[in-house]
Design a protein around this motif. Structure first.
Motif, PDB file in Angstrom:
ATOM      1  N   ALA A  45      83.137 -65.503 -25.250  1.00 19.38           N
ATOM      2  CA  ALA A  45      83.246 -66.435 -26.373  1.00 19.38           C
ATOM      3  C   ALA A  45      82.332 -66.003 -27.521  1.00 19.38           C
ATOM      4  O   ALA A  45      82.734 -66.011 -28.690  1.00 19.38           O
ATOM      5  CB  ALA A  45      82.903 -67.851 -25.923  1.00 19.38           C
ATOM      6  N   GLY A  46      81.118 -65.603 -27.205  1.00 23.13           N
ATOM      7  CA  GLY A  46      80.191 -65.133 -28.233  1.00 23.13           C
ATOM      8  C   GLY A  46      80.670 -63.856 -28.894  1.00 23.13           C
ATOM      9  O   GLY A  46      80.567 -63.694 -30.116  1.00 23.13           O
ATOM     10  N   GLY A  47      81.227 -62.958 -28.109  1.00 21.09           N
ATOM     11  CA  GLY A  47      81.760 -61.717 -28.655  1.00 21.09           C
ATOM     12  C   GLY A  47      82.937 -61.953 -29.581  1.00 21.09           C
ATOM     13  O   GLY A  47      83.058 -61.310 -30.629  1.00 21.09           O
ATOM     14  N   LEU A  48      83.805 -62.880 -29.210  1.00 19.09           N
ATOM     15  CA  LEU A  48      84.956 -63.184 -30.059  1.00 19.09           C
ATOM     16  C   LEU A  48      84.530 -63.839 -31.371  1.00 19.09           C
ATOM     17  O   LEU A  48      85.134 -63.581 -32.424  1.00 19.09           O
ATOM     18  CB  LEU A  48      85.951 -64.078 -29.308  1.00 19.09           C
ATOM     19  N   LEU A  49      83.490 -64.665 -31.333  1.00 16.34           N
ATOM     20  CA  LEU A  49      82.973 -65.242 -32.581  1.00 16.34           C
ATOM     21  C   LEU A  49      82.410 -64.148 -33.493  1.00 16.34           C
ATOM     22  O   LEU A  49      82.657 -64.157 -34.707  1.00 16.34           O
ATOM     23  CB  LEU A  49      81.894 -66.275 -32.275  1.00 16.34           C
TER      24      LEU A  49
END
Length: 85
Positions: free
Chosen positions: A53-57
């Motif tokens: 999720a952090g990487g996609l943000l």
């Protein structure tokens, strides 16, 4: 010592400004694929979901800034990373 710091900063700035130029040769639809290996199954899958999720943000933010688009190629290590000898 000041000269070394200046030359190091100048070299880093030149590299940062020169790096995007190679993508101009790729044309208007340049896409860079980045490998993303994490634990998406197994005992550590809850942490892998948070990392994803952090990487996609971060990826969305990077794709808003320039003409080069980035995408992830996800890989799952199954919560069993290889041990190095």
């Amino acid at each position: 010592m000041q000269r070394k710091k200046f030359l190091a900063a100048a070299g880093a700035t030149t590299a940062a400004l020169g790096a995007p130029r190679f993508t101009l040769a790729a044309g208007p639809a340049a896409t860079v694929t980045v490998g993303f290996l994490d634990s998406f199954s197994g005992i550590f899958s809850d942490l892998g979901a948070v990392h994803r999720a952090g990487g996609l943000l971060a990826l969305e933010d990077a794709n808003r800034r320039g003409r080069v688009k980035y995408q992830f190629a996800f890989g799952d290590d199954g919560s069993k990373p290889r041990r190095s000898a």
